[in-house]
Scaffold this motif. Structure first.
Motif, PDB file in Angstrom:
ATOM      1  N   THR A 199       0.811  -1.222   0.000  1.00  0.00           N
ATOM      2  CA  THR A 199       0.000   0.000   0.000  1.00  0.00           C
ATOM      3  C   THR A 199       0.847   1.277   0.000  1.00  0.00           C
ATOM      4  OG1 THR A 199      -0.213  -0.122   2.416  1.00  0.00           O
ATOM      5  CG2 THR A 199      -1.975  -1.114   1.091  1.00  0.00           C
TER       6      THR A 199
ATOM      7  N   ASN B  48      -8.383  -1.667   0.754  1.00  0.00           N
ATOM      8  CA  ASN B  48      -7.209  -1.348  -0.058  1.00  0.00           C
ATOM      9  C   ASN B  48      -7.640  -1.326  -1.518  1.00  0.00           C
ATOM     10  OD1 ASN B  48      -4.760  -1.187  -1.380  1.00  0.00           O
ATOM     11  ND2 ASN B  48      -4.048  -3.226  -0.766  1.00  0.00           N
ATOM     12  N   ASP B  49      -7.877  -0.141  -2.038  1.00  0.00           N
ATOM     13  CA  ASP B  49      -8.372  -0.019  -3.414  1.00  0.00           C
ATOM     14  C   ASP B  49      -7.321  -0.323  -4.465  1.00  0.00           C
ATOM     15  OD1 ASP B  49     -11.081   0.611  -2.901  1.00  0.00           O
ATOM     16  OD2 ASP B  49     -10.529   2.675  -2.394  1.00  0.00           O
ATOM     17  N   SER B  50      -6.062  -0.478  -4.047  1.00  0.00           N
ATOM     18  CA  SER B  50      -5.007  -0.840  -5.001  1.00  0.00           C
ATOM     19  C   SER B  50      -4.643  -2.321  -4.900  1.00  0.00           C
ATOM     20  CB  SER B  50      -3.759   0.020  -4.763  1.00  0.00           C
ATOM     21  OG  SER B  50      -3.223  -0.204  -3.472  1.00  0.00           O
TER      22      SER B  50
ATOM     23  N   LYS C 127     -10.850  -7.250  -5.026  1.00  0.00           N
ATOM     24  CA  LYS C 127     -10.947  -6.219  -3.986  1.00  0.00           C
ATOM     25  C   LYS C 127     -12.096  -6.500  -3.020  1.00  0.00           C
ATOM     26  CE  LYS C 127      -8.860  -2.548  -6.774  1.00  0.00           C
ATOM     27  NZ  LYS C 127      -8.346  -3.508  -7.775  1.00  0.00           N
TER      28      LYS C 127
END
Length: 549
Positions: free
Chosen positions: A111, A231-233, A238
Motif C-alpha cells: 500500500t 485497499n483499493d489498489s 478487492k
C-alpha cells in the motif's frame, strides 16, 4: 494457532448454519442470487488485545484476523480446508522434496507503492527467523536451509532462499517436506516492504504496511481499537466493505461484551458466554444469524512436562482419568460440545483414530487415584490451573477444578489471566502445572498440530530457559520427532497419513497433551445487513468477501 487440512484433508465435517439468504446454493459468492452485493459499509466487531498484528509474530486468532487481512502470501486456505493460490501462479517441487520453486504474480504492490516480488518474500521470511525478532512463530520456517544459523544469530539471512528472477522464489529445505507449500498459507510467510525493517521495528509493528485486501487506518490503539479500510489498489479481488471497526474489549469479560454488543446492534459478529448459547441459538438461528462450525481445532489441558507435578506421565494420566468430560459437556456446555479422545481433530478424517486416548473415554476415579499414587501426585499437592479470562472458560474451568479436587484430593488453584499474560506465563522458565490450551490449525495438515505443539524443535528455549515456540508443554521424544520428520519426507499421501497416526499415538501414550473436547465454534452474524458473512479457516469472519445487501 492458539485460540484458533491439506487439499487432501478437506474439512468435510464443517456445517455453517446460516439461512439461505446468507449462504445459499448460488455461485455468485453471496448466496442470495443477487450478484456481488453492494460495496461500502462498516463491519463492526470486538476482540481482545492481540499479541501482534505484524506477520513476524501474529499467532492467536485475534492477531491472525488483522494480519491475514493486511497481507497476502503465496497460498491461502479456504474455509473448508482446501489450499488455493493467492500470489503464487505456479509451484514445482524436486523429486527429493527439498527444493520448491514458486512463480509470483507480477505487478502487485504494497500500500506504500513498493513492489511485491520474490525479494519481498525473502525479506519477510528472514525478518521472522532472525534471532533479534524473538518470534514465537518462527519455527514454521525451521525446515528452510540456514534457519538454524539465523536463529542462532550467526547470519541475518537463510541460505535456502533465493530469487532466480524478480518473480521467482526458490526455497531449499534442509530436510524433505512434501507439504511445504501448504505451510505458506500461514501469515508468517507474508512478504513485507523494505520499510518493515527488523521484527522489533515498533513503527511497523503498530502500523503494518501490507499488500492485502485491507490496510490500516491510523495505528493500533492498544486496548482500544484497530481500524481497517479497503485497499483499493489490491492486486487480487478487492474487498467490498469500506471499513472494519474492531474494538478491543476488556479481557475479563470480552465475550460478554461481544454478545451484549450484538444484541444492542453495536456489533455485526460476536461470540457469546457459554451459559447464553442455548438462548442465543433459539433466538438467532430462526433469523439466519447463527453460525455453528465443527472447526479444525481442539481444546486441551496443557501439562508442563519438564517441571513440577505434571512431569510424571502417570500424574498426567491421573488428571485425565479424573475428569468427567461427559458431565461437563452436559452440564456446562449444555450438549453443544463433543468429547475429545485424540490430539488431532475429527475433521482430519484420513488420520482420525477415535478413542486413541483411553483415559479420555470415561472418567475412572479408581484408576485416577492409582496412577496419581504411582506418579507421585499426592493428595494435598497444589497445582495451578491457569486460563484466559473473558472468553467463556470460567464455568468449565471451575468444573475441572472441582473434579480434580474431589477425585484426587489436590489443591487446585484456578487462576484467570488476560490472554497475552497467560501465553507469557506458559513460556516462563519455571512454568508448571496445567493451562487451558486450544489450537486451531494455521494451515490444513495434521503436521500443523504435531510439529508445533509436540516436536522438540518447537520448544526453542533461550539461554534463560524461556520457551519461544509453541511446544509450551516442553514435550520431547526422539521417537515422535523421527516419525514427524519421516512423514514430511514421504511423498505418498497415504504413507504420510500412517506416520501421522503413529506419531499421535506416541504422544498420547506419553499424555503430552490432555484432550478435552473437540472445537465447535459458535458465532452470531448480522446477515440482515450483510451478504456472505461466514467463518473463515481461522475461525474469523470472511471480511474480504462480505458486502452490503
Amino acid at each position: 494457532m492458539r485460540g484458533a487440512k491439506s487439499a487432501k484433508w478437506v474439512v468435510g465435517a464443517i456445517v455453517i448454519a446460516l439461512a439461505a439468504t446468507a449462504c445459499g446454493g448460488s455461485d455468485d459468492g453471496n448466496g442470495d442470487g443477487k450478484g456481488a452485493g453492494q460495496a461500502g459499509g462498516t463491519f463492526r466487531m470486538g476482540i481482545t488485545e492481540p499479541v501482534a498484528i505484524d506477520p513476524y509474530n501474529a499467532q492467536e486468532s485475534e492477531g491472525i484476523l488483522v494480519t491475514d487481512n493486511l497481507f497476502t502470501g503465496l497460498y491461502e486456505p479456504t474455509p473448508d480446508g482446501k489450499v488455493i493460490p493467492a500470489l503464487a501462479t505456479s509451484k514445482t517441487v524436486s523429486d527429493d522434496g527439498k527444493t520448491w520453486t514458486f512463480k509470483i504474480k507480477p505487478g502487485t504492490k504494497f500500500t506504500n507503492g513498493e513492489t511485491v516480488d520474490a525479494a519481498a518474500f525473502i525479506r519477510g521470511w528472514n525478518r521472522v527467523a532472525q534471532k533479534k525478532s524473538a518470534s514465537d512463530v518462527a519455527y514454521h520456517m525451521a525446515g528452510i536451509a540456514g534457519f538454524d544459523d539465523v536463529q542462532a544469530g550467526k547470519s541475518d539471512s537463510m541460505s535456502g532462499l533465493s530469487a532466480p528472477d524478480a518473480n521467482t522464489l526458490q526455497v531449499k529445505l534442509s530436510k524433505p517436506d512434501f507439504e511445504f507449500d501448504i505451510k505458506t498459507t500461514h501469515t508468517v510467510f507474508s512478504p513485507v516492504p523494505k520499510v518493515a525493517g527488523d521484527g522489533k521495528n515498533k513503527a511497523f509493528n503498530e502500523t503494518p504496511i501490507g499488500n492485502g485486501p485491507f490496510k490500516m487506518q491510523g495505528s493500533w490503539q492498544h486496548n482500544k481499537s484497530i481500524t481497517l479500510v479497503r485497499n483499493d489498489s489490491y492486486g487480487l479481488t478487492k474487498a467490498h466493505l469500506d471499513k472494519v471497526q474492531i474494538d478491543i474489549l476488556n479481557a475479563n469479560n470480552g465475550v460478554t461484551l461481544e454478545y451484549q454488543g450484538f444484541e444492542s446492534g453495536q456489533y455485526d459478529w460476536a461470540r457469546m458466554p457459554t451459559p447464553q448459547q442455548p438462548t442465543a441459538k433459539a433466538k438467532y438461528e430462526p433469523q439466519g444469524e447463527w453460525i455453528q462450525v465443527d472447526a479444525n481445532g481442539m481444546n486441551y489441558l496443557l501439562p508442563i512436562t519438564d517441571n513440577g507435578p505434571m512431569k510424571n506421565v502417570k500424574a498426567r494420566e491421573a488428571v485425565s482419568y479424573a475428569i468427567d468430560r461427559d458431565l461437563i459437556i452436559k452440564g456446562v456446555f449444555q450438549g453443544m460440545m463433543t468429547k475429545s479422545t485424540t490430539i488431532l481433530p475429527p475433521v482430519f478424517t484420513d488420520v482420525y483414530t477415535k478413542d486413541l486416548c483411553t483415559s479420555c473415554v470415561k472418567q475412572d476415579k479408581a484408576k485416577a487415584k492409582q496412577l496419581a499414587a504411582e506418579g507421585g501426585l499426592k493428595p494435598g499437592t497444589t497445582i495451578e490451573l491457569a486460563y484466559n479470562t473473558g472468553a467463556g472458560h470460567e464455568e468449565w474451568i471451575q468444573a475441572v477444578q472441582k473434579q480434580l479436587e474431589d477425585v484426587l484430593g489436590l489443591k487446585v488453584k484456578a487462576t484467570g489471566k488476560p490472554f497475552a499474560e497467560l501465553l507469557a506465563d506458559q513460556q516462563k522458565p519455571k512454568a508448571s502445572g496445567l493451562y487451558r490450551f486450544a489450537w486451531g490449525a494455521d494451515y490444513p495438515t495434521p503436521d500443523n498440530f504435531l510439529f508445533p505443539l509436540l516436536d522438540t524443535a518447537s520448544i526453542n528455549k533461550d539461554a534463560s530457559g524461556k520457551v519461544t515456540g509453541d511446544n509450551r508443554s516442553r514435550y520431547s521424544s526422539k521417537t515422535f520427532d523421527d516419525l514427524v520428520a519421516k512423514a514430511r519426507g514421504t511423498k505418498d499421501q497415504a504413507g504420510r497419513n500412517e506416520l501421522y497416526k503413529q506419531a499421535e499415538k506416541v504422544a498420547l501414550d506419553d499424555m503430552a497433551l490432555i484432550p478435552l473436547w473437540n472445537r465447535t465454534q459458535l458465532r452470531l452474524a448480522n446477515t440482515k445487513k450483510f451478504n456472505n458473512v461466514k467463518m473463515d479457516f481461522h475461525e474469523d469472519p470472511t471480511l474480504a468477501e462480505i458486502s452490503l445487501k
